[in-house]
Design an enzyme around this catalytic site. Structure first.
Site: not given
Length: 420
Positions: A257, A272, A344, A384
């Site tokens: 990403r 991230r 999340e 994550r």
């Protein structure tokens, strides 16, 4: 894609869905116009074709002036049919483009609003009492498990190395996820990380999310941000067998990403990042099974979180934060002690027939007629997760307790200790 029958029967339902998302209803109005124009253009073309066929049958039977007139009209009509055919093709493409611009219809009960308007459905587990908790990067560096400095040296910001017990811990977590998926009847899959444009477009990632995706122009291929893309396209343009129930896959892949628009946000550690590994669940089912299947995927995620022994909460995501393809989405957010907040770690979406309509994935109903399938997806484990695992299981002496379910994948080790 939106079902055009629904559009014609109840366009206001789709407009209301747009308003719930906080988005313009103009895309719905444009789709209504494009549908009307396509139908009118198709009708003109078919009417002319019918006249052309009728004249073609009359010419051999005619003679004299009648034959001359018929031939002249046939020649004239051939040119008109060619124009009408081109107009119908253009109108069909315009309809396709207009339909691609409309997100999925939001389900009843989804909270209105944006990213911060979710509803907490439940909180599970006890948050650990840790005085001055260290964050995952400090813990990971002490364990020689995470190296972001060399990741940046080699590849740039938001890249990292997982080394030693860091690599083993990720592999343990992903293997545990695959084992659980297989136990529940999912087909394990290692999927391509590069896909064609039509695969990316079919799953709804080339619209509002296009800036998040890495594109390789020389090959016209895209790096996936989730194996959902490859798994959804696996059955593109097929009629699949759903007689025995949903068809379920668990895809293991590296994911990429660009994190466009997140400059300066969550830059520390591995929260991230541009590349990570993930096990993603994906289901094909009949539309009337989709709601129950959605709850099954959520239960699978919660089962995994229980195995790694981290406290979490489940939220019902608000309409404005659903993404293009989802009609409803539940997230699981793990407790992160160093931040004193939930973050999340999983997401499961019911995409109803939206993706399958784009990808032309169908099944046969009880009468043997092809019908559009429903698709759903859900995260089962990802890089994550190392953040809450390391932070929630940190010990005062700097070591990290290994959750019991992960120990067999780490040679029976129950404790990870700092490296000198």
């Amino acid at each position: 894609m939106i079902d055009l029958r629904l559009l014609r029967e109840d366009p206001e339902l789709i407009r209301a869905s747009q308003r719930l998302r906080g988005e313009s209803t103009e895309v719905v109005d444009s789709l209504v116009r494009a549908d009307e124009q396509r139908r009118a253009a198709t009708q003109r073309f078919e009417s002319m074709r019918a006249e052309q066929k009728s004249l073609s049958k009359q010419v051999p039977k005619a003679s004299g002036d009648e034959r001359v007139a018929l031939l002249a009209r046939t020649k004239e009509l051939a040119a008109e049919v060619k124009v009408a055919e081109a107009e119908a093709a253009a109108a069909d493409e315009a309809l396709r483009v207009a339909n691609l611009a409309v997100p999925n219809v939001v389900q009843d009960g989804v909270p209105p609003g944006g990213e911060d308007d979710f509803i907490v459905l439940r909180e599970v587990g006890d948050r650990p009492a840790i005085d001055n908790p260290r964050d995952h990067l400090e813990i990971g560096e002490a364990l020689k498990a995470i190296d972001t400095e060399r990741g940046a040296k080699v590849s740039g910001s938001r890249f990292y190395f997982l080394t030693g017990v860091g690599a083993l811990l990720q592999l343990a977590m992903l293997q545990l996820a695959i084992a659980q998926a297989v136990e529940h009847g999912f087909t394990p899959s290692i999927t391509p990380s590069l896909v064609k444009p039509e695969s990316m477009e079919g799953t709804g990632y080339l619209g509002a999310h296009a800036s998040e995706i890495y594109h390789l122009p020389a090959d016209d291929l895209y790096l996936v941000g989730t194996s959902e893309v490859a798994l959804a396209a696996y059955h593109a343009n097929e009629i699949i067998d759903l007689e025995a129930g949903p068809s379920r896959f668990a895809g293991w892949s590296s994911c990429y990403r660009r994190e466009a628009g997140s400059y300066g946000k969550d830059v520390r550690g591995i929260l991230r990042v541009h590349q990570f590994d993930k096990v993603e669940m994906f289901s094909f089912c009949r539309p009337d099974q989709a709601a129950d299947e959605h709850l099954k995927l959520l239960a699978m995620e919660e089962e995994m979180l229980a195995k790694v022994e981290i406290p979490y909460r489940v939220i019902d995501v608000a309409a404005g934060d659903l993404g293009t393809s989802a009609s409803r989405k539940f997230d699981c957010e793990a407790w992160v002690p160093s931040q004193g907040r939930y973050r999340e770690v999983t997401s499961t979406s019911n995409c109803t027939t939206f993706q399958a309509r784009r990808l032309n994935i169908r099944y046969r109903d009880e009468d043997g007629k092809p019908q559009t399938a429903a698709t759903l997806n859900g995260t089962l484990a990802t890089t994550r997760w190392l953040i809450p695992i390391l932070e929630n299981h940190q010990q005062p002496d700097g070591s990290v307790r290994v959750p019991k379910a992960l120990q067999p994948y780490l040679g029976g080790r129950d404790l990870l200790e700092p490296q000198r």
